[in-house]
Scaffold this motif. Structure first.
Motif, PDB file in Angstrom:
ATOM      1  N   ALA A 156       0.831  -1.203   0.000  1.00 53.53           N
ATOM      2  CA  ALA A 156       0.000   0.000   0.000  1.00 53.53           C
ATOM      3  C   ALA A 156       0.866   1.253   0.000  1.00 53.53           C
ATOM      4  O   ALA A 156       0.571   2.230  -0.699  1.00 53.53           O
ATOM      5  CB  ALA A 156      -0.928  -0.015   1.215  1.00 53.53           C
ATOM      6  N   LEU A 157       1.935   1.231   0.792  1.00 51.80           N
ATOM      7  CA  LEU A 157       2.860   2.372   0.802  1.00 51.80           C
ATOM      8  C   LEU A 157       3.443   2.601  -0.587  1.00 51.80           C
ATOM      9  O   LEU A 157       3.522   3.750  -1.056  1.00 51.80           O
ATOM     10  CB  LEU A 157       3.988   2.115   1.806  1.00 51.80           C
ATOM     11  N   ASN A 158       3.842   1.528  -1.258  1.00 48.88           N
ATOM     12  CA  ASN A 158       4.430   1.676  -2.591  1.00 48.88           C
ATOM     13  C   ASN A 158       3.442   2.306  -3.570  1.00 48.88           C
ATOM     14  O   ASN A 158       3.825   3.124  -4.418  1.00 48.88           O
ATOM     15  CB  ASN A 158       4.892   0.316  -3.108  1.00 48.88           C
ATOM     16  N   GLN A 159       2.168   1.948  -3.475  1.00 48.99           N
ATOM     17  CA  GLN A 159       1.164   2.554  -4.340  1.00 48.99           C
ATOM     18  C   GLN A 159       0.964   4.020  -3.988  1.00 48.99           C
ATOM     19  O   GLN A 159       0.822   4.877  -4.883  1.00 48.99           O
ATOM     20  CB  GLN A 159      -0.156   1.796  -4.215  1.00 48.99           C
ATOM     21  N   LEU A 160       0.964   4.329  -2.703  1.00 45.93           N
ATOM     22  CA  LEU A 160       0.844   5.727  -2.289  1.00 45.93           C
ATOM     23  C   LEU A 160       2.034   6.543  -2.777  1.00 45.93           C
ATOM     24  O   LEU A 160       1.870   7.688  -3.228  1.00 45.93           O
ATOM     25  CB  LEU A 160       0.744   5.811  -0.760  1.00 45.93           C
ATOM     26  N   ILE A 161       3.223   5.974  -2.710  1.00 47.16           N
ATOM     27  CA  ILE A 161       4.408   6.663  -3.233  1.00 47.16           C
ATOM     28  C   ILE A 161       4.216   6.978  -4.712  1.00 47.16           C
ATOM     29  O   ILE A 161       4.530   8.088  -5.170  1.00 47.16           O
ATOM     30  CB  ILE A 161       5.660   5.793  -3.007  1.00 47.16           C
ATOM     31  N   ARG A 162       3.691   6.026  -5.438  1.00 46.58           N
ATOM     32  CA  ARG A 162       3.470   6.230  -6.876  1.00 46.58           C
ATOM     33  C   ARG A 162       2.468   7.358  -7.131  1.00 46.58           C
ATOM     34  O   ARG A 162       2.710   8.256  -7.945  1.00 46.58           O
ATOM     35  CB  ARG A 162       2.971   4.928  -7.506  1.00 46.58           C
ATOM     36  N   THR A 163       1.339   7.322  -6.442  1.00 41.30           N
ATOM     37  CA  THR A 163       0.311   8.332  -6.694  1.00 41.30           C
ATOM     38  C   THR A 163       0.741   9.703  -6.190  1.00 41.30           C
ATOM     39  O   THR A 163       0.454  10.731  -6.827  1.00 41.30           O
ATOM     40  CB  THR A 163      -1.015   7.928  -6.035  1.00 41.30           C
ATOM     41  N   ILE A 164       1.434   9.754  -5.055  1.00 40.81           N
ATOM     42  CA  ILE A 164       1.938  11.032  -4.539  1.00 40.81           C
ATOM     43  C   ILE A 164       2.970  11.610  -5.503  1.00 40.81           C
ATOM     44  O   ILE A 164       3.000  12.825  -5.750  1.00 40.81           O
ATOM     45  CB  ILE A 164       2.532  10.840  -3.135  1.00 40.81           C
ATOM     46  N   ALA A 165       3.825  10.749  -6.058  1.00 39.34           N
ATOM     47  CA  ALA A 165       4.846  11.215  -6.998  1.00 39.34           C
ATOM     48  C   ALA A 165       4.220  11.849  -8.237  1.00 39.34           C
ATOM     49  O   ALA A 165       4.694  12.877  -8.738  1.00 39.34           O
ATOM     50  CB  ALA A 165       5.752  10.051  -7.403  1.00 39.34           C
ATOM     51  N   ILE A 166       3.145  11.244  -8.733  1.00 30.20           N
ATOM     52  CA  ILE A 166       2.476  11.794  -9.921  1.00 30.20           C
ATOM     53  C   ILE A 166       1.922  13.179  -9.619  1.00 30.20           C
ATOM     54  O   ILE A 166       2.074  14.118 -10.417  1.00 30.20           O
ATOM     55  CB  ILE A 166       1.367  10.833 -10.386  1.00 30.20           C
ATOM     56  N   GLU A 167       1.288  13.329  -8.457  1.00 31.67           N
ATOM     57  CA  GLU A 167       0.753  14.641  -8.097  1.00 31.67           C
ATOM     58  C   GLU A 167       1.867  15.660  -7.858  1.00 31.67           C
ATOM     59  O   GLU A 167       1.775  16.810  -8.294  1.00 31.67           O
ATOM     60  CB  GLU A 167      -0.122  14.525  -6.856  1.00 31.67           C
ATOM     61  N   ASP A 168       2.923  15.226  -7.181  1.00 30.23           N
ATOM     62  CA  ASP A 168       3.992  16.174  -6.858  1.00 30.23           C
ATOM     63  C   ASP A 168       4.739  16.650  -8.091  1.00 30.23           C
ATOM     64  O   ASP A 168       5.291  17.756  -8.097  1.00 30.23           O
ATOM     65  CB  ASP A 168       4.977  15.535  -5.870  1.00 30.23           C
ATOM     66  N   ARG A 169       4.747  15.833  -9.142  1.00 29.24           N
ATOM     67  CA  ARG A 169       5.424  16.248 -10.371  1.00 29.24           C
ATOM     68  C   ARG A 169       4.784  17.513 -10.948  1.00 29.24           C
ATOM     69  O   ARG A 169       5.457  18.321 -11.591  1.00 29.24           O
ATOM     70  CB  ARG A 169       5.386  15.114 -11.400  1.00 29.24           C
ATOM     71  N   ARG A 170       3.495  17.694 -10.720  1.00 31.29           N
ATOM     72  CA  ARG A 170       2.837  18.910 -11.205  1.00 31.29           C
ATOM     73  C   ARG A 170       3.277  20.129 -10.401  1.00 31.29           C
ATOM     74  O   ARG A 170       3.221  21.261 -10.877  1.00 31.29           O
ATOM     75  CB  ARG A 170       1.320  18.751 -11.109  1.00 31.29           C
ATOM     76  N   ARG A 171       3.695  19.915  -9.165  1.00 28.06           N
ATOM     77  CA  ARG A 171       4.147  21.012  -8.307  1.00 28.06           C
ATOM     78  C   ARG A 171       5.610  21.332  -8.536  1.00 28.06           C
ATOM     79  O   ARG A 171       6.016  22.487  -8.572  1.00 28.06           O
ATOM     80  CB  ARG A 171       3.932  20.614  -6.835  1.00 28.06           C
ATOM     81  N   ASN A 172       6.426  20.293  -8.697  1.00 33.50           N
ATOM     82  CA  ASN A 172       7.864  20.468  -8.886  1.00 33.50           C
ATOM     83  C   ASN A 172       8.361  19.399  -9.839  1.00 33.50           C
ATOM     84  O   ASN A 172       8.474  18.232  -9.473  1.00 33.50           O
ATOM     85  CB  ASN A 172       8.599  20.374  -7.543  1.00 33.50           C
ATOM     86  N   ALA A 173       8.699  19.797 -11.052  1.00 32.74           N
ATOM     87  CA  ALA A 173       9.136  18.838 -12.070  1.00 32.74           C
ATOM     88  C   ALA A 173      10.464  18.182 -11.696  1.00 32.74           C
ATOM     89  O   ALA A 173      10.815  17.131 -12.241  1.00 32.74           O
ATOM     90  CB  ALA A 173       9.272  19.535 -13.418  1.00 32.74           C
ATOM     91  N   ARG A 174      11.179  18.754 -10.756  1.00 31.73           N
ATOM     92  CA  ARG A 174      12.468  18.202 -10.342  1.00 31.73           C
ATOM     93  C   ARG A 174      12.381  17.453  -9.007  1.00 31.73           C
ATOM     94  O   ARG A 174      13.375  16.990  -8.474  1.00 31.73           O
ATOM     95  CB  ARG A 174      13.516  19.325 -10.252  1.00 31.73           C
ATOM     96  N   GLY A 175      11.170  17.341  -8.499  1.00 27.96           N
ATOM     97  CA  GLY A 175      10.971  16.628  -7.239  1.00 27.96           C
ATOM     98  C   GLY A 175      11.032  15.121  -7.422  1.00 27.96           C
ATOM     99  O   GLY A 175      10.720  14.593  -8.492  1.00 27.96           O
TER     100      GLY A 175
END
Length: 237
Positions: A156-175
């Protein structure tokens, strides 16, 4: 660790544990961050952070937000067993309350940390948010079964990491948002299960910390949303 050229902060959550304490010490020894924030559940006062208590997470984020922006946040926590519970060997051992606690610490807690800490991280610079995962959280690599709750919570954590990463990319392309598998480390979490660890694969906490920091330093934005082992190898979902 790469040399930083501006005032930045690092945040270690779970800094009273074996891996967390070693990570904080290694980062401080490098001297690359202006501030290294240490948070843990068993610490009182300003350093207190309980993954099961969102108010304490928010308070810790508010404290960090008053200083240099964090460019590294590591959630170095995990729950595999306690005085009353061991990993389940069969379906008959499943306990709803223990399953819920495992999810709360291993998956939900890190996600709530991301909720409060990612907005503090730069919007236009390299920044890494990492949470300790585990190879047993890989669904594709599951050949043995058993230990139902811990692997499920890490998956579940790994899936959350994936979905959080997709959202965060819109905030910071270098994140970069990733999961990290430290291997089997000589800590209280692994202590009851170390007898079956192959020779040379039980790491001291200080060695594990350096290995994880080496992996972090090598990460690129394209790696965001993935899970990596201590040796830099990507772990399949």
């Amino acid at each position: 660790m790469a040399v930083k050229t501006a005032e930045q902060a690092a945040v270690i959550i779970g800094a009273s544990g074996g891996i967390g304490a070693a990570l904080a010490a290694a980062i401080e020894d490098e001297g690359a961050y202006a501030v290294v924030h240490r948070f843990a559940r068993l610490v009182s006062g300003a350093g207190h952070l309980d993954l099961a208590d969102e108010a304490s997470i928010a308070a810790a984020a508010q404290r960090v937000g008053g200083g240099p922006a964090p460019t590294l946040v590591v959630v170095a926590t995990g729950l595999l067993h306690d005085a009353m519970h061991r990993p389940e060997k069969a379906l008959r051992d499943l306990d709803p309350a223990w399953l819920a606690q495992s999810y709360a610490v291993n998956a939900i807690g890190p996600a709530i940390v991301a909720k409060h800490f990612l907005p503090l991280m730069p919007r236009d610079a390299r920044a890494v948010f990492a949470a300790l995962s585990a190879r047993v959280g890989s669904i594709g690599d599951n050949r043995l079964g058993g230990w139902h709750g811990y692997p499920a919570a890490k998956a579940a954590l790994n899936q959350l990491i994936r979905t959080i990463a997709i959202e965060d990319r819109r905030r910071n392309a270098r994140g970069i948002v990733v999961g990290l598998h430290p291997g089997t480390v000589d800590t209280a979490l692994s202590k009851p299960f170390q007898a079956n660890v192959a020779a040379g694969h039980l790491f001291a906490p200080d060695r594990a910390a350096v290995q994880l920091l080496d992996v972090i330093d090598a990460l690129k934005p394209a790696d965001s949303g993935k899970v990596f082992a201590w040796d830099g190898a990507e772990i399949v979902p």
